[in-house]
Design a protein around this motif. Sequence first.
Motif, PDB file in Angstrom:
ATOM      1  N   GLY A   1      33.170  53.859  42.753  1.00  0.00           N
ATOM      2  CA  GLY A   1      33.093  52.943  43.736  1.00  0.00           C
ATOM      3  C   GLY A   1      32.727  51.454  43.342  1.00  0.00           C
ATOM      4  N   VAL A   2      31.731  51.352  42.450  1.00  0.00           N
ATOM      5  CA  VAL A   2      31.247  50.150  41.941  1.00  0.00           C
ATOM      6  C   VAL A   2      32.575  49.358  41.220  1.00  0.00           C
ATOM      7  N   ARG A   3      33.545  50.235  40.453  1.00  0.00           N
ATOM      8  CA  ARG A   3      34.454  49.712  39.811  1.00  0.00           C
ATOM      9  C   ARG A   3      35.676  49.187  40.555  1.00  0.00           C
ATOM     10  N   LEU A   4      35.716  50.165  41.563  1.00  0.00           N
ATOM     11  CA  LEU A   4      36.474  49.543  42.818  1.00  0.00           C
ATOM     12  C   LEU A   4      36.359  48.240  43.409  1.00  0.00           C
ATOM     13  N   ARG A   5      34.914  47.965  43.482  1.00  0.00           N
ATOM     14  CA  ARG A   5      34.466  46.647  44.182  1.00  0.00           C
ATOM     15  C   ARG A   5      34.708  45.699  43.094  1.00  0.00           C
TER      16      ARG A   5
ATOM     17  N   VAL B   1      45.067  45.121  44.438  1.00  0.00           N
ATOM     18  CA  VAL B   1      44.476  44.173  43.865  1.00  0.00           C
ATOM     19  C   VAL B   1      45.046  43.468  42.539  1.00  0.00           C
ATOM     20  N   ALA B   2      46.251  43.667  42.659  1.00  0.00           N
ATOM     21  CA  ALA B   2      47.267  43.332  41.754  1.00  0.00           C
ATOM     22  C   ALA B   2      46.875  43.488  40.320  1.00  0.00           C
TER      23      ALA B   2
ATOM     24  N   LEU C   1      36.782  42.092  43.830  1.00  0.00           N
ATOM     25  CA  LEU C   1      36.289  40.977  43.623  1.00  0.00           C
ATOM     26  C   LEU C   1      37.028  39.871  42.450  1.00  0.00           C
ATOM     27  N   SER C   2      37.613  40.786  41.519  1.00  0.00           N
ATOM     28  CA  SER C   2      38.169  40.010  40.499  1.00  0.00           C
ATOM     29  C   SER C   2      39.648  40.162  40.524  1.00  0.00           C
TER      30      SER C   2
END
Length: 283
Positions: free
Chosen positions: A13-17, A66-67, A21-22
Amino acid sequence: MSTDFQQAREVLGVRLRELRLSAPEGRLTGPQLAQRLGWPHSKIYKLENGRQTATADDLRAWAEGVAQPHVFDELDARLKGFESHIRSWRRQLAAGHRPVQESWNTEVARSSVIHAWEEAVVPGMLQTADYARHIFLRYAELQNSVRDTDAAVRARMKRQEWLYQTGRKLHALIWEAALHALVCPPSVLAGQLDRLAGVIGMDTVELGIIPLGEPLKIPTANGFWILDDRLVITEDWHAELWLDDVDSVAAYMRVWRTLRESAAYGADAHNVISTARRALNPR
């Protein structure tokens, strides 16, 4: 749910966030990404906070949303890592025992050579339907899970078709204690022992029995299955573990070979089974 499994969901989940954000086109808010994917905002929240297990399709959609489609392989590898390694019984048995058996059937069908060790029960691929039924009933009671016993038995019996296919080989080791364990009525165990005696000599089965009085180089510990040289499946009371890393597979193979050194085969194995069978009907 196991702590390791939950921690792995949270890390994913942290990686998905981070990816949200990037995003190359600019930072995306949760609602923006949800709208882009056609998902409810709550799904974004649950995935990022480790409250929902992503599917491969979810991860592919996220990467494209997220492209950054190139990160899908990384995300999928993370999912396969924690999803395959620790499968809690609570999650697996939510729909009953049949789905678990069908997952096994899929992996067994992919395999040519299987090494099995069981210290407390007869291996599933050598069980009679009656014996399997009592095993499923006892575990359903223990885990308070759905009782789909007949469907689970049928799925386990279907897996045994593998034993009659050319080019297959089951190398099974059983501790003699399993031949005496009354996890079923004596009449059912008697039929199961007859079944075991009958597979000795099959060209697709090598059955070894470790007598109770035989010296052991290592403790018997938990049962496990090695499918080809790619996967180990073992279990504990809280979860079933699927291990596919090279070192783990090699370690379990060393254990199996060490236990094999204490096993009786052929006529000697048949004698151990016959002794257990006579103990059920001493007269």
